[in-house]
Design an enzyme around this catalytic site. Structure first.
Site, PDB file in Angstrom:
ATOM      1  N   ARG A 135       0.808  -1.234   0.000  1.00 49.90           N
ATOM      2  CA  ARG A 135       0.000   0.000   0.000  1.00 49.90           C
ATOM      3  C   ARG A 135       0.831   1.270   0.000  1.00 49.90           C
ATOM      4  NH1 ARG A 135      -2.919  -3.112   3.465  1.00 49.90           N
ATOM      5  NH2 ARG A 135      -4.742  -4.021   2.466  1.00 49.90           N
ATOM      6  N   LYS A 140       1.900  11.651 -11.229  1.00 49.65           N
ATOM      7  CA  LYS A 140       1.165  10.662 -12.015  1.00 49.65           C
ATOM      8  C   LYS A 140       2.051   9.460 -12.286  1.00 49.65           C
ATOM      9  CE  LYS A 140      -1.967  13.673 -14.541  1.00 49.65           C
ATOM     10  NZ  LYS A 140      -2.380  14.072 -15.897  1.00 49.65           N
ATOM     11  N   GLU A 173       8.553  19.332 -24.984  1.00 48.03           N
ATOM     12  CA  GLU A 173       7.813  19.660 -23.747  1.00 48.03           C
ATOM     13  C   GLU A 173       8.306  20.994 -23.174  1.00 48.03           C
ATOM     14  OE1 GLU A 173       5.211  18.006 -22.697  1.00 48.03           O
ATOM     15  OE2 GLU A 173       5.431  15.940 -23.405  1.00 48.03           O
ATOM     16  N   LYS A 187       5.736  23.757 -13.949  1.00 51.05           N
ATOM     17  CA  LYS A 187       4.853  22.603 -13.715  1.00 51.05           C
ATOM     18  C   LYS A 187       4.357  22.610 -12.269  1.00 51.05           C
ATOM     19  CE  LYS A 187       3.749  17.861 -14.487  1.00 51.05           C
ATOM     20  NZ  LYS A 187       4.030  16.560 -15.077  1.00 51.05           N
ATOM     21  N   GLU A 204      -6.366  17.023 -10.918  1.00 48.10           N
ATOM     22  CA  GLU A 204      -7.113  17.306 -12.144  1.00 48.10           C
ATOM     23  C   GLU A 204      -8.602  17.415 -11.878  1.00 48.10           C
ATOM     24  OE1 GLU A 204      -5.897  14.456 -15.153  1.00 48.10           O
ATOM     25  OE2 GLU A 204      -4.506  15.913 -15.963  1.00 48.10           O
ATOM     26  N   ARG A 253      -5.159  21.855 -14.682  1.00 52.79           N
ATOM     27  CA  ARG A 253      -3.961  21.077 -15.042  1.00 52.79           C
ATOM     28  C   ARG A 253      -3.952  20.726 -16.534  1.00 52.79           C
ATOM     29  NH1 ARG A 253      -1.095  16.367 -11.306  1.00 52.79           N
ATOM     30  NH2 ARG A 253       0.473  15.820 -12.834  1.00 52.79           N
ATOM     31  N   ASN A 282      -1.850  20.156 -21.461  1.00 57.69           N
ATOM     32  CA  ASN A 282      -2.120  19.286 -22.602  1.00 57.69           C
ATOM     33  C   ASN A 282      -2.037  20.015 -23.936  1.00 57.69           C
ATOM     34  OD1 ASN A 282      -2.415  16.905 -21.260  1.00 57.69           O
ATOM     35  ND2 ASN A 282      -4.618  17.150 -20.951  1.00 57.69           N
ATOM     36  N   HIS A 339      -1.372  18.167 -27.039  1.00 57.49           N
ATOM     37  CA  HIS A 339      -1.539  16.742 -26.740  1.00 57.49           C
ATOM     38  C   HIS A 339      -2.854  16.168 -27.260  1.00 57.49           C
ATOM     39  CE1 HIS A 339       1.948  17.431 -24.270  1.00 57.49           C
ATOM     40  NE2 HIS A 339       1.980  16.186 -23.843  1.00 57.49           N
ATOM     41  N   HIS A 349      -1.682  13.121 -29.145  1.00 60.57           N
ATOM     42  CA  HIS A 349      -2.026  11.761 -28.714  1.00 60.57           C
ATOM     43  C   HIS A 349      -2.751  11.002 -29.822  1.00 60.57           C
ATOM     44  CE1 HIS A 349      -1.840  12.642 -24.106  1.00 60.57           C
ATOM     45  NE2 HIS A 349      -0.703  12.146 -24.550  1.00 60.57           N
ATOM     46  N   HIS A 396       6.942  10.727 -28.628  1.00 55.97           N
ATOM     47  CA  HIS A 396       5.895  11.552 -28.017  1.00 55.97           C
ATOM     48  C   HIS A 396       6.148  13.036 -28.336  1.00 55.97           C
ATOM     49  CE1 HIS A 396       2.978  13.012 -25.159  1.00 55.97           C
ATOM     50  NE2 HIS A 396       3.926  13.703 -24.533  1.00 55.97           N
TER      51      HIS A 396
HETATM   52  N1  NAD Z   1       3.956  10.768 -15.229  1.00 55.23           N
HETATM   53  C1  NAD Z   1       3.859  11.835 -15.976  1.00 55.23           C
HETATM   54  O1  NAD Z   1       3.384  12.880 -15.558  1.00 55.23           O
HETATM   55  C2  NAD Z   1       4.368  11.748 -17.379  1.00 55.23           C
HETATM   56  C3  NAD Z   1       4.536  12.928 -18.130  1.00 55.23           C
HETATM   57  C4  NAD Z   1       5.061  12.820 -19.396  1.00 55.23           C
HETATM   58  C5  NAD Z   1       5.414  11.578 -19.906  1.00 55.23           C
HETATM   59  N2  NAD Z   1       5.228  10.455 -19.164  1.00 55.23           N
HETATM   60  C6  NAD Z   1       5.603   9.137 -19.672  1.00 55.23           C
HETATM   61  O2  NAD Z   1       7.001   9.103 -19.892  1.00 55.23           O
HETATM   62  C7  NAD Z   1       7.285   8.114 -20.865  1.00 55.23           C
HETATM   63  C8  NAD Z   1       8.323   8.644 -21.817  1.00 55.23           C
HETATM   64  O3  NAD Z   1       9.482   8.984 -21.100  1.00 55.23           O
HETATM   65  P1  NAD Z   1      10.910   9.050 -21.811  1.00 55.23           P
HETATM   66  O4  NAD Z   1      10.814   9.828 -23.058  1.00 55.23           O
HETATM   67  O5  NAD Z   1      11.885   9.448 -20.794  1.00 55.23           O
HETATM   68  O6  NAD Z   1      11.094   7.541 -22.311  1.00 55.23           O
HETATM   69  P2  NAD Z   1      11.966   6.300 -21.808  1.00 55.23           P
HETATM   70  O7  NAD Z   1      11.905   6.129 -20.355  1.00 55.23           O
HETATM   71  O8  NAD Z   1      11.552   5.146 -22.658  1.00 55.23           O
HETATM   72  O9  NAD Z   1      13.447   6.708 -22.226  1.00 55.23           O
HETATM   73  C9  NAD Z   1      13.755   6.884 -23.583  1.00 55.23           C
HETATM   74  C10 NAD Z   1      14.989   6.068 -23.992  1.00 55.23           C
HETATM   75  O10 NAD Z   1      16.144   6.752 -23.502  1.00 55.23           O
HETATM   76  C11 NAD Z   1      16.988   5.822 -22.826  1.00 55.23           C
HETATM   77  N3  NAD Z   1      17.696   6.594 -21.816  1.00 55.23           N
HETATM   78  C12 NAD Z   1      17.225   7.039 -20.621  1.00 55.23           C
HETATM   79  N4  NAD Z   1      18.131   7.818 -20.018  1.00 55.23           N
HETATM   80  C13 NAD Z   1      19.202   7.865 -20.835  1.00 55.23           C
HETATM   81  C14 NAD Z   1      20.458   8.518 -20.750  1.00 55.23           C
HETATM   82  N5  NAD Z   1      20.776   9.298 -19.735  1.00 55.23           N
HETATM   83  N6  NAD Z   1      21.322   8.345 -21.781  1.00 55.23           N
HETATM   84  C15 NAD Z   1      21.004   7.566 -22.834  1.00 55.23           C
HETATM   85  N7  NAD Z   1      19.831   6.947 -22.981  1.00 55.23           N
HETATM   86  C16 NAD Z   1      18.940   7.082 -21.984  1.00 55.23           C
HETATM   87  C17 NAD Z   1      16.058   4.780 -22.299  1.00 55.23           C
HETATM   88  O11 NAD Z   1      16.736   3.569 -22.062  1.00 55.23           O
HETATM   89  C18 NAD Z   1      15.044   4.669 -23.426  1.00 55.23           C
HETATM   90  O12 NAD Z   1      15.530   3.803 -24.435  1.00 55.23           O
HETATM   91  C19 NAD Z   1       5.969   7.748 -21.512  1.00 55.23           C
HETATM   92  O13 NAD Z   1       5.549   6.487 -21.081  1.00 55.23           O
HETATM   93  C20 NAD Z   1       5.001   8.805 -20.997  1.00 55.23           C
HETATM   94  O14 NAD Z   1       3.677   8.330 -20.871  1.00 55.23           O
HETATM   95  C21 NAD Z   1       4.719  10.524 -17.916  1.00 55.23           C
HETATM   96 ZN    ZN Z   2       3.692  15.185 -23.071  1.00 57.20          ZN
END
Ligand code: NAD
Ligand code: ZN
Length: 335
Positions: free
Chosen positions: A97, A119, A161, A201, A211, A216, A220, A223, A227, A240
Site C-alpha cells: 500500500r 502521475k 515539452e 509545472k 485534475e 492542469r 495538454n 496533446h 495523442h 511523443h
Molecule cells: N507521469 C507523468 O506525468 C508523465 C509525463 C510525461 C510523460 N510520461 C511518460 O514518460 C514516458 C516517456 O518517457 P521518456 O521519453 O523518458 O522515455 P523512456 O523512459 O523510454 O526513455 C527513452 C529512452 O532513452 C533511454 N535513456 C534514458 N536515459 C538515458 C540517458 N541518460 N542516456 C542515454 N539513454 C537514456 C532509455 O533507455 C530509453 O531507451 C511515456 O511512457 C510517458 O507516458 C509521464
Molecule cells: Zn507530453
C-alpha cells in the site's frame, strides 16, 4: 447523522539539483539500457522501451520487491526515463500500500515533466496510462550530466515539452529558445532551463493536483492532436515529443482560426520547433477523419467533445471546451 470528511493531501516532493546518493535499503529499478551503468546498485531491470510500461512488467517488479524482502521502510528508486518513473512509481504506490519513492530522471522529458506531479501508472491494450495512481515521489534528484548520453531524438523529445511550457506559460522561456535554440546539453543553461520548467509545472500541479478543476489540462497543449497521431501510428512512427510538436502547430492554427490565438503565433511556433529539429507537418490529409475520430475517443475527452489548451498570446493559454470539429478538419486538411 453528520457526514464525516477526512481531508488528505498528497506527499510533498523535494527536488534537488544534485546526483542521487544511495542510502542503505534502497532498491533501484532501471531499464536494460541504463543497467550496465548502475551495476553497483544491483538494480531490478526492466526491458527498455514503452512496451515495458505494462501490467506484466509491473507485476514482475512487485515480485522482485517481494523476493528481495522489501518492507515499508525501503525506498524504491527509479533511475531512468518516464517509462521507468511511471512503472516503478506505480509499483511503489501499491507495494504494501505504498513505500517511499525516489525518482532519478535521466532523460530531458522525465526531468522537466514526468518526475514532477505524481502521475504514475502503466499502459493497457485499451489505452496509454489507463491504469495508475497519483503518487508523487518523495524526492527527485536532477543531475544534468545524465543528458550527455541522450541521443538527438530523445533530446528533441524533451525539448518539445520545454517549448510547450514556454509557449503556454512563459514568454521569457519561449523567446530565449526562439532566439537561441538549445540543441544539446550545455550544462549551466540546461540546468537553468530544467529548473524553470519544473517551477512552471509546480505552479500548475499545486493549483490542480488531482485534475479536478481542469486547470492542469493546460499542460495538454498539443496533446489532444498529438495523442491522436501517436495512437494512429501505433506509437512507432513518432516519439511523443514529435507527435506533440505537430499537435502544437495544428492546435495553434485552430486557435488562430477561432480568433483565440493572435494571428502569426503559429509561424513563430513553427520556426522555433523547426530550429530544434522537431516536425511541424501533419501526417497525411488521408488521415484527417481518423485523427478526429481518435481525438473524440481520448480518455480526457468529455462525451466526445474536443477540448484543447489554446494559446491566447505568447506565454499564455486557456482551456477551450467544445472546439468546433469543422475547424479542426479545415486545419488538418491544409497540411
Ligand atoms: N507521469 C507523468 O506525468 C508523465 C509525463 C510525461 C510523460 N510520461 C511518460 O514518460 C514516458 C516517456 O518517457 P521518456 O521519453 O523518458 O522515455 P523512456 O523512459 O523510454 O526513455 C527513452 C529512452 O532513452 C533511454 N535513456 C534514458 N536515459 C538515458 C540517458 N541518460 N542516456 C542515454 N539513454 C537514456 C532509455 O533507455 C530509453 O531507451 C511515456 O511512457 C510517458 O507516458 C509521464
Ligand atoms: Zn507530453
Amino acid at each position: 447523522m453528520h457526514d464525516i470528511e477526512v481531508g488528505l493531501k498528497a506527499t510533498t516532493t523535494t527536488i534537488s539539483f544534485r546526483p542521487y546518493v544511495p542510502a542503505p535499503g534502497d532498491i533501484v529499478v532501471t531499464d536494460s539500457n541504463l543497467a550496465p551503468r548502475l551495476s553497483e546498485h544491483q538494480p531490478i531491470i526492466v526491458p527498455a522501451g514503452e512496451k515495458s510500461k505494462n501490467l506484466a512488467e509491473y507485476a514482475a517488479v512487485l515480485d522482485q520487491l517481494a523476493q528481495r524482502g522489501a518492507k515499508r521502510k525501503n525506498r524504491l528508486v527509479a533511475i531512468g526515463g518516464g517509462v521507468i518513473g511511471d512503472l516503478a512509481g506505480f509499483a511503489a504506490a501499491t507495494y504494501m500500500r505504498g513505500i517511499p519513492f525516489v525518482q532519478v530522471p535521466t532523460t530531458l522529458l522525465s526531468m522537466v515533466d514526468s518526475s514532477v506531479g505524481g502521475k504514475v501508472g502503466v499502459d493497457t491494450v485499451q489505452g496509454k496510462n489507463l491504469v495508475g495512481a497519483f503518487y508523487p515521489a518523495h524526492e527527485v534528484y536532477i543531475d544534468a550530466t545524465w543528458l550527455k548520453t541522450l541521443d538527438t531524438r530523445q533530446w528533441q523529445c524533451g525539448m518539445a515539452e520545454v517549448l510547450k511550457y514556454g509557449f503556454i506559460m512563459s514568454e521569457e522561456l519561449a523567446v530565449s529558445l526562439e532566439n537561441n535554440p538549445m540543441l544539446d546539453v550545455v550544462d549551466l543553461r540546461a540546468n537553468e532551463m530544467i529548473r524553470t520548467c519544473i517551477e512552471l509545472k509546480r505552479q500548475v500541479v499545486e493549483a490542480d493536483e488531482f485534475e479536478t478543476t481542469g486547470y492542469r489540462a493546460i499542460l495538454n497543449f498539443g496533446h489532444t492532436v498529438g495523442h491522436a497521431i501517436e495512437r494512429l501510428t501505433n506509437y512507432e512512427t513518432y516519439t511523443h515529443g514529435e507527435a506533440i510538436s505537430v499537435g502544437m502547430v495544428v492546435e495553434t492554427k485552430i486557435g488562430e482560426k477561432l480568433g483565440i490565438t493572435p494571428t502569426g503565433l503559429s509561424t513563430r511556433l513553427i520556426n522555433t520547433l523547426s530550429a530544434h529539429g522537431l516536425p511541424v507537418n501533419s501526417p497525411t490529409t488521408a488521415e484527417v477523419e481518423n485523427i478526429i475520430q481518435s481525438m473524440r475517443g481520448d480518455k480526457k475527452s468529455v462525451q466526445g467533445e474536443l477540448s484543447m489548451s489554446l494559446l491566447t498570446g505568447l506565454g499564455k493559454c486557456k482551456l477551450t471546451q467544445d472546439v468546433d470539429e469543422s475547424v479542426v478538419r479545415e486545419v488538418l486538411s491544409e497540411n
